[in-house]
Design a protein around this motif. Structure first.
Motif, PDB file in Angstrom:
ATOM      1  N   ASN A  30       0.832  -1.232  -0.208  1.00  0.00           N
ATOM      2  CA  ASN A  30       0.092  -0.025  -0.147  1.00  0.00           C
ATOM      3  C   ASN A  30       0.867   1.266   0.133  1.00  0.00           C
ATOM      4  O   ASN A  30       0.263   2.375   0.363  1.00  0.00           O
ATOM      5  N   LYS A  32       3.301   4.190  -1.809  1.00  0.00           N
ATOM      6  CA  LYS A  32       3.357   5.074  -2.961  1.00  0.00           C
ATOM      7  C   LYS A  32       4.838   5.223  -3.368  1.00  0.00           C
ATOM      8  O   LYS A  32       5.686   5.337  -2.368  1.00  0.00           O
ATOM      9  N   PRO A  37      -1.467  13.304  -6.654  1.00  0.00           N
ATOM     10  CA  PRO A  37      -2.956  13.075  -6.304  1.00  0.00           C
ATOM     11  C   PRO A  37      -2.905  11.602  -6.124  1.00  0.00           C
ATOM     12  O   PRO A  37      -2.139  10.498  -7.031  1.00  0.00           O
ATOM     13  N   ALA A  38      -3.571  11.110  -4.984  1.00  0.00           N
ATOM     14  CA  ALA A  38      -4.006   9.558  -4.738  1.00  0.00           C
ATOM     15  C   ALA A  38      -5.080   9.501  -3.411  1.00  0.00           C
ATOM     16  O   ALA A  38      -5.457  10.190  -3.040  1.00  0.00           O
ATOM     17  N   GLU A  39      -5.910   8.412  -3.694  1.00  0.00           N
ATOM     18  CA  GLU A  39      -6.613   7.888  -2.780  1.00  0.00           C
ATOM     19  C   GLU A  39      -6.017   8.005  -1.211  1.00  0.00           C
ATOM     20  O   GLU A  39      -5.196   7.342  -1.030  1.00  0.00           O
ATOM     21  N   PRO A  40      -6.543   8.951  -0.281  1.00  0.00           N
ATOM     22  CA  PRO A  40      -5.903   9.046   0.953  1.00  0.00           C
ATOM     23  C   PRO A  40      -6.209   7.677   1.707  1.00  0.00           C
ATOM     24  O   PRO A  40      -7.034   7.098   1.564  1.00  0.00           O
ATOM     25  N   VAL A  41      -5.237   7.497   2.527  1.00  0.00           N
ATOM     26  CA  VAL A  41      -5.028   6.328   3.414  1.00  0.00           C
ATOM     27  C   VAL A  41      -5.965   6.798   4.550  1.00  0.00           C
ATOM     28  O   VAL A  41      -6.235   5.625   5.376  1.00  0.00           O
ATOM     29  N   ARG A  43      -8.351  10.310   6.712  1.00  0.00           N
ATOM     30  CA  ARG A  43      -8.473  11.630   6.896  1.00  0.00           C
ATOM     31  C   ARG A  43      -8.166  12.056   8.262  1.00  0.00           C
ATOM     32  O   ARG A  43      -8.331  11.441   9.268  1.00  0.00           O
ATOM     33  N   TYR A  83      -5.050  12.989   4.057  1.00  0.00           N
ATOM     34  CA  TYR A  83      -5.708  14.024   3.739  1.00  0.00           C
ATOM     35  C   TYR A  83      -6.100  14.895   5.134  1.00  0.00           C
ATOM     36  O   TYR A  83      -6.722  14.313   5.934  1.00  0.00           O
ATOM     37  N   THR A 178       2.826  15.258 -10.530  1.00  0.00           N
ATOM     38  CA  THR A 178       3.281  14.198  -9.793  1.00  0.00           C
ATOM     39  C   THR A 178       4.697  14.107  -9.765  1.00  0.00           C
ATOM     40  O   THR A 178       5.018  14.176 -10.917  1.00  0.00           O
ATOM     41  N   LEU A 212      -2.550  16.337   1.101  1.00  0.00           N
ATOM     42  CA  LEU A 212      -2.032  15.024   1.017  1.00  0.00           C
ATOM     43  C   LEU A 212      -0.500  14.705   1.365  1.00  0.00           C
ATOM     44  O   LEU A 212       0.266  14.907   0.689  1.00  0.00           O
ATOM     45  N   TYR A 214       2.597  12.930   2.761  1.00  0.00           N
ATOM     46  CA  TYR A 214       3.401  11.722   2.467  1.00  0.00           C
ATOM     47  C   TYR A 214       4.751  11.786   3.433  1.00  0.00           C
ATOM     48  O   TYR A 214       5.134  12.966   3.709  1.00  0.00           O
TER      49      TYR A 214
END
Length: 331
Positions: A30, A32, A37-41, A43, A83, A178, A212, A214
């Motif tokens: 899981n 990156k 942009p990516a689906e948040p793990v 919030r 997020y 990106t 976002l 990381y």
């Protein structure tokens, strides 16, 4: 960036009730390999504490010095993105590491063909052959806060004090870009700078809704410049807290503690990297401490320090530093 206001806001949140704790477990399936942009793990609200882990720069794939680097799925796997609710472009994301602990008993260093300050590459062509691929394994003693270097070509060993920090931490870049996990820039990213550690407050410009966030690429220690291309690469367990400064933003990441202001520049060449860092530091001093830009420029020429964090990645990183004892009271 007014750190006292940040701590006051966090105190108010805590007085209203204990901060929420958000937990997320990262694994090789899981993570990156880009900032963007990516689906948040998860919030996260301002004031929340996040408990999570990071893999090392090799995805925890290298276990012994005979392991080939071809085992590595991708460089600098990232945990996230997280997020941050309420974060909008033009805001500042505030991150404060509470704990950073090595998640294991060893770390890894390596030399790889085409990578490192003394290696040839596409933009530094040389006639001599590439350096050979090599791996070093470091013993990690969390209790003593020491790592042990073992020479590959002799019986020499030496203990190295550990200073755990995130080699990678940053947000989604501006303009919908990106960027690879190995690249530092305006969004933070692979800054490889020891300022990204417990004891410092980190500030990032918010470029997209939710920011976002990381993080990854744990380092237990690293020399200035990171000249061979790696620190002591380790996985981490970490707890950090987030907050927002609404309606204020810098162009580049910043760090702050009780002693110092620290501004980041990330680019090539080194002279432009330094110009970015000092321009940002001058802007910070002018806005928050009221000195004119020329007075700040002159003062920095006499009392500033620089940290050459790394000169091996696609962009180089310099942190420009001034101690607060040389500044007037904040506005």
């Amino acid at each position: 960036m007014i750190e006292s206001l940040l701590f006051s806001s966090l105190l108010l949140l805590q007085n209203a009730g204990s901060p929420r704790v958000i937990k997320f477990e990262a694994n090789i399936n899981n993570v990156k390999y880009v900032y963007g942009p990516a689906e948040p793990v998860a919030r996260v609200r301002p004031g929340d504490i996040v408990e999570t882990n990071t893999l090392d720069a090799f995805g925890n794939a290298i276990k012994k010095k005979t392991d080939p680097l071809s085992l590595v799925k991708g460089d600098n796997p990232l945990t996230g993105p997280f997020y941050i609710e309420g974060a909008q472009p033009g805001d500042t994301l505030v991150v404060k590491a509470l704990t950073i602990t090595v998640d294991g008993k060893q770390g890894i260093g390596s030399v790889a063909p085409g990578f490192g300050a003394l290696a040839k590459g596409p933009y530094t062509p040389m006639l001599n052959p590439d350096l050979p691929e090599r791996v070093w394994v470091y013993d990690v003693d969390n209790a003593a806060n020491m790592a042990t270097f073992h020479a590959n070509d002799s019986n020499f060993s030496v203990k190295i004090p550990m200073k755990n920090f995130f080699g990678c931490i940053g947000v989604a870049p501006p303009a919908g870009e990106t960027r690879m996990s190995i690249t530092p820039g305006e969004w933070g990213g692979n800054m490889d700078t020891s300022e990204a550690s417990v004891g410092n407050t980190l500030y990032f410009p918010v470029n997209v809704p939710g920011a976002l966030l990381y993080l990854g690429d744990g380092h237990a220690a690293q020399g200035d410049g990171e000249v061979a291309g790696t620190g002591i690469e380790v996985p981490f367990r970490t707890r950090f807290q987030v907050d927002l400064i609404k309606g204020q933003s810098s162009k580049w990441p910043r760090f702050e503690n009780d002693r110092s202001l620290m501004a980041v520049g990330a680019y090539r060449s080194l002279d432009d990297t330094l110009r970015i860092a000092f321009s940002e530091l001058i802007a910070w001093i002018h806005k928050d401490y009221g000195l004119s830009e020329l007075d700040a420029y002159e003062l920095l020429s006499k009392v500033a320090r620089i940290h050459l964090s790394e000169m091996v990645d696609p962009n180089y990183v310099i942190v420009a530093i001034i101690d607060k004892q040389y500044l007037p009271p904040k506005k």
